[in-house]
Design an enzyme around this catalytic site. Structure first.
Site, mmCIF file in Angstrom:
data_model
loop_
_atom_site.group_PDB
_atom_site.id
_atom_site.type_symbol
_atom_site.label_atom_id
_atom_site.label_comp_id
_atom_site.label_asym_id
_atom_site.label_seq_id
_atom_site.Cartn_x
_atom_site.Cartn_y
_atom_site.Cartn_z
ATOM 1 N N ASP A 31 6.364 3.480 5.062
ATOM 2 C CA ASP A 31 5.240 2.567 4.854
ATOM 3 C C ASP A 31 3.946 3.243 5.303
ATOM 4 O OD1 ASP A 31 5.096 -0.839 4.600
ATOM 5 O OD2 ASP A 31 3.332 0.246 5.320
ATOM 6 N N GLN A 93 3.835 -11.649 0.913
ATOM 7 C CA GLN A 93 3.974 -10.494 0.025
ATOM 8 C C GLN A 93 2.600 -10.054 -0.483
ATOM 9 O OE1 GLN A 93 6.602 -11.163 -3.323
ATOM 10 N NE2 GLN A 93 6.658 -8.986 -3.879
ATOM 11 N N HIS A 99 10.623 -5.138 -2.526
ATOM 12 C CA HIS A 99 10.906 -4.091 -1.545
ATOM 13 C C HIS A 99 11.494 -4.713 -0.287
ATOM 14 C CE1 HIS A 99 6.734 -5.430 -1.123
ATOM 15 N NE2 HIS A 99 6.869 -5.249 0.180
ATOM 16 N N HIS A 101 11.606 -4.129 3.672
ATOM 17 C CA HIS A 101 11.074 -3.407 4.835
ATOM 18 C C HIS A 101 12.226 -3.137 5.800
ATOM 19 C CE1 HIS A 101 6.657 -4.406 4.391
ATOM 20 N NE2 HIS A 101 7.160 -5.369 3.642
HETATM 21 P P1 AMP Z 1 4.437 -6.712 1.573
HETATM 22 O O1 AMP Z 1 3.347 -7.325 2.402
HETATM 23 O O2 AMP Z 1 5.814 -7.154 1.974
HETATM 24 O O3 AMP Z 1 4.175 -6.826 0.102
HETATM 25 O O4 AMP Z 1 4.440 -5.188 1.973
HETATM 26 C C1 AMP Z 1 3.754 -4.199 1.273
HETATM 27 C C2 AMP Z 1 3.815 -2.970 2.134
HETATM 28 O O5 AMP Z 1 3.514 -1.856 1.322
HETATM 29 C C3 AMP Z 1 2.812 -2.978 3.303
HETATM 30 O O6 AMP Z 1 3.523 -2.847 4.529
HETATM 31 C C4 AMP Z 1 1.929 -1.778 3.005
HETATM 32 O O7 AMP Z 1 1.560 -1.087 4.162
HETATM 33 C C5 AMP Z 1 2.814 -0.925 2.104
HETATM 34 N N1 AMP Z 1 2.120 -0.052 1.191
HETATM 35 C C6 AMP Z 1 1.097 -0.372 0.349
HETATM 36 N N2 AMP Z 1 0.718 0.702 -0.359
HETATM 37 C C7 AMP Z 1 1.520 1.727 0.023
HETATM 38 C C8 AMP Z 1 1.624 3.104 -0.356
HETATM 39 N N3 AMP Z 1 0.807 3.652 -1.258
HETATM 40 N N4 AMP Z 1 2.569 3.859 0.255
HETATM 41 C C9 AMP Z 1 3.372 3.321 1.192
HETATM 42 N N5 AMP Z 1 3.334 2.036 1.571
HETATM 43 C C10 AMP Z 1 2.417 1.243 1.007
#
Ligand code: AMP
Ligand code: ZN
Length: 112
Positions: A31, A93, A99, A101
């Site tokens: 992440d 989200q 995804h 985590h």
């Molecule tokens: P969610 O809030 O469950 O949709 O989580 C999305 C996650 O994606 C967050 O923890 C972000 O930090 C992560 N994220 C967003 N863009 C990227 C990226 N380019 N590479 C890695 N992680 C990302």
């Protein structure tokens, strides 16, 4: 493939990510804003919006993603970890491509 989806762009290697596992269906990368010393995301390559859009045809994929969590967490040095799937804006989200985590390490995680 959804053209404006950041995780689809990672799947097609159009934008970089710290991927450390990949097969024909799934990719796993760290992440970009970790909330624990180890924090990675298990992501299907196929564009699936969220857990709420899954049905029985995603059953094997979801099982595969969950079974990867302990294997990869252990490889990343974690003795314990937490899994989280945020679903929908009201579920926190932000990226609307399914995804899981996986995070842990450092201090004990807060009780939920
Ligand atoms: P969610 O809030 O469950 O949709 O989580 C999305 C996650 O994606 C967050 O923890 C972000 O930090 C992560 N994220 C967003 N863009 C990227 C990226 N380019 N590479 C890695 N992680 C990302
Ligand atoms: Zn996508």
């Amino acid at each position: 493939m959804s053209t404006d989806c950041i995780f689809c762009k990672i799947a097609s290697n159009d934008i970089p990510a710290k991927k450390f596992y990949e097969d024909e269906e799934v990719m796993v990368f760290h992440d970009i804003r970790p909330i624990a010393p180890v924090h990675f995301l298990i992501v299907p390559k196929e564009h699936v919006v969220s857990l709420a859009e899954c049905d029985t045809k995603h059953q094997a994929l979801l099982g595969k993603m969950l079974l990867l969590a302990p294997k990869l967490a252990s490889e990343q040095g974690l003795k314990g970890f937490r899994t989280m799937i945020n679903t929908g804006a009201e579920g926190g989200q932000e990226v609307f491509h399914l995804h899981v985590h996986v995070f842990g390490g450092g201090d004990t995680l807060p009780k939920v």
